[in-house]
Scaffold this active site. Structure first.
Site, PDB file in Angstrom:
ATOM      1  N   ARG A   1      -8.221 -18.160  18.744  1.00 46.08           N
ATOM      2  CA  ARG A   1      -9.064 -17.385  17.830  1.00 46.08           C
ATOM      3  C   ARG A   1     -10.024 -16.490  18.621  1.00 46.08           C
ATOM      4  NH1 ARG A   1     -12.586 -20.816  15.401  1.00 46.08           N
ATOM      5  NH2 ARG A   1     -14.418 -19.715  16.134  1.00 46.08           N
TER       6      ARG A   1
ATOM      7  N   ASP B   1     -11.984   6.323  10.481  1.00 49.20           N
ATOM      8  CA  ASP B   1     -10.727   5.646  10.180  1.00 49.20           C
ATOM      9  C   ASP B   1      -9.625   6.672  10.455  1.00 49.20           C
ATOM     10  OD1 ASP B   1      -8.409   4.687   8.975  1.00 49.20           O
ATOM     11  OD2 ASP B   1      -9.469   3.700   7.341  1.00 49.20           O
TER      12      ASP B   1
ATOM     13  N   LYS C   1       0.322   0.801  10.092  1.00 48.32           N
ATOM     14  CA  LYS C   1       0.934   2.109   9.806  1.00 48.32           C
ATOM     15  C   LYS C   1       1.611   2.666  11.072  1.00 48.32           C
ATOM     16  CE  LYS C   1      -1.596   1.284   6.112  1.00 48.32           C
ATOM     17  NZ  LYS C   1      -1.119   0.432   5.060  1.00 48.32           N
TER      18      LYS C   1
HETATM   19  C1  LIG Z   1      -6.664   4.748   5.614  1.00 53.00           C
HETATM   20  C2  LIG Z   1      -6.531   3.260   5.553  1.00 53.00           C
HETATM   21  N1  LIG Z   1      -7.481   2.501   6.121  1.00 53.00           N
HETATM   22  C3  LIG Z   1      -7.401   1.145   6.083  1.00 53.00           C
HETATM   23  C4  LIG Z   1      -6.366   0.496   5.457  1.00 53.00           C
HETATM   24  C5  LIG Z   1      -6.341  -1.013   5.416  1.00 53.00           C
HETATM   25  O1  LIG Z   1      -5.385  -1.502   6.298  1.00 53.00           O
HETATM   26  P1  LIG Z   1      -4.581  -2.874   6.074  1.00 53.00           P
HETATM   27  O2  LIG Z   1      -3.762  -2.725   4.839  1.00 53.00           O
HETATM   28  O3  LIG Z   1      -3.787  -3.023   7.329  1.00 53.00           O
HETATM   29  O4  LIG Z   1      -5.616  -3.953   5.912  1.00 53.00           O
HETATM   30  C6  LIG Z   1      -5.345   1.255   4.863  1.00 53.00           C
HETATM   31  C7  LIG Z   1      -4.215   0.597   4.178  1.00 53.00           C
HETATM   32  O5  LIG Z   1      -3.441   1.211   3.491  1.00 53.00           O
HETATM   33  C8  LIG Z   1      -5.443   2.680   4.912  1.00 53.00           C
HETATM   34  O6  LIG Z   1      -4.496   3.454   4.347  1.00 53.00           O
END
Ligand SMILES: Cc1ncc(COP(=O)(O)O)c(C=O)c1O
Length: 392
Positions: free
Chosen positions: A59, A184, A209
């Protein structure tokens, strides 16, 4: 004769643990273990006092995980990276690790739904408030930062409209005010948009992704300066969101083809956008690589590739979008993005589900939108699939 059961050698073997000889493996071994063995109390003490490196408990850290973090840091151009069991675990660790009650976050209203609910619901319960700002307000970021602002959070390109925020401008405003900036970068990936090199403090991505790229791992990453990442590593231990060794291995394998995949995603998306731009069944093709895109100038300034995400706006509205969605044959009807298979989702049924017409209009989203995560299939097949779906 004793009645106690015989102690067979199998029991002993289970408990001794295996000491494998060091081997020069080409690929990263999967350390499928929750804990690590020490030789002596002195060794444990040296580790606990920080005099010896090594591993204690998965962890905290695990060699397979550390190996993929080194790759992630290299791709992000960061001093260090931390990997998590989901993008949301990365986001929550960033918020809980860097903020405290009384702090304000400035966040763009057009943001991933999970981030919105985390800030609006959970973080608010712990005394962290959020000031929601529009895309237009983000164009003049100095005015957004107030006395209680500790963090500015945004994403670019924005889901599902693919509108952009000027990353350098926001990062510079945050630097001048001594406020943390977090981007992000999930939609672009660092190969198309190196946000840390543009002055952002922390780059966050859902590795689910593009970074993994095969739609078979859920994970997240935070990258930045060593000091910030060290603080966040302590928070990750407490929140417990570290990625497991198996998916860490799969992520590292996926990343071996990241540059090739991203180039192919970019080329396919550009080809589709150009082929369908101006089509009579569409009111718009939203893609940053088209000169008609409202933020094309920003895209040219800050993106080295325009990405694999595009959004079609059907002239026939919701009925036409639902019909086209159902008629797709190559592109799969599924949410998420960034994998080798092309996926289509309808924003009003996913990211913007349940929003009123007013709220949709504020987000720039229409009922006729189809979001496409362009995969690596032959571009001609994808164009034919979309034409067949949207035409009479
Ligand atoms: C732009 C964006 N940020 C964060 C996330 C969250 O990621 P996760 O689904 O891997 O938790 C997503 C998920 O679709 C996303 O499209």
């Amino acid at each position: 004769m004793s009645n106690s059961p015989a102690r067979g050698p199998a029991t002993t073997l289970i408990h001794t643990g295996e000491r494998l000889p060091a081997a020069a493996s080409l690929t990263v071994p999967i350390y499928e273990t929750s804990t690590f063995v020490f030789e002596s109390a002195a060794d444990v003490q040296a580790y606990a006092e920080g005099r010896a490196s090594g591993y204690l408990y998965s962890r905290y850290d695990n060699p397979t995980v550390v190996a993929v973090e080194a790759k992630l840091a290299a791709v992000d151009g960061a001093e260090a990276s931390l990997v998590f069991g989901s993008g949301m675990a990365a986001i929550s660790t960033a918020l809980f690790g860097l903020l405290q009650a009384g702090d304000e976050v400035v966040c763009c209203v057009a943001i991933y739904g999970g981030t919105f609910h985390l800030l609006n619901g959970l973080a608010a319960r712990f005394g962290v408030t959020t000031r929601w700002a529009s895309l237009e307000e983000f164009a003049a970021p100095d005015a957004l930062i107030g006395p209680k602002t500790r963090m500015v959070w945004f994403e670019s390109p924005i889901n599902p409209t693919l509108r952009l925020i000027d990353v350098r401008k926001v990062a510079a405003a945050c630097q001048a005010a001594g406020v943390l900036s977090v981007a992000d970068n999930t939609f672009a990936s660092p190969l198309n948009q190196p946000v840390l090199a543009m002055g952002v403090d922390i780059s966050m991505q859902s590795v689910t992704k593009y970074l993994n790229g095969h739609s078979d791992v859920t994970g997240g990453v935070l990258s930045g300066r060593q000091g910030l990442i060290d603080r966040l590593a302590k928070t990750r231990r407490l929140l417990g969101g570290i990625l497991d060794p198996q998916p860490a291995y799969a992520l590292g394998r996926g990343m071996k083809t990241l540059a090739l995949r991203v180039a192919a995603h970019n080329a396919n998306a550009q080809a589709i956008a150009e082929a369908l731009h101006g089509h009579a069944a569409l009111t718009a093709v939203h893609y940053p690589g088209l000169p008609s895109h409202p933020d094309h100038a920003i895209a040219r300034m800050q993106m080295t590739g325009f990405g694999g995400m595009l959004c079609l706006d059907l002239a026939g509205g919701q009925t036409a979008a639902f019909r086209a969605f159902d008629r797709l044959q190559v592109i799969q009807r599924a949410t998420s993005l960034g994998g080798v298979e092309s996926l289509c989702s309808l924003p009003i049924l996913t990211s913007q589900f349940g929003l009123s017409d007013d709220a949709l209009a504020r987000a720039g989203v229409t009922r006729g939108m189809m979001r496409i995560s362009v995969g690596l299939e032959d571009a001609a097949d994808l164009i034919a699939d979309l034409r067949r779906a949207i035409e009479e």
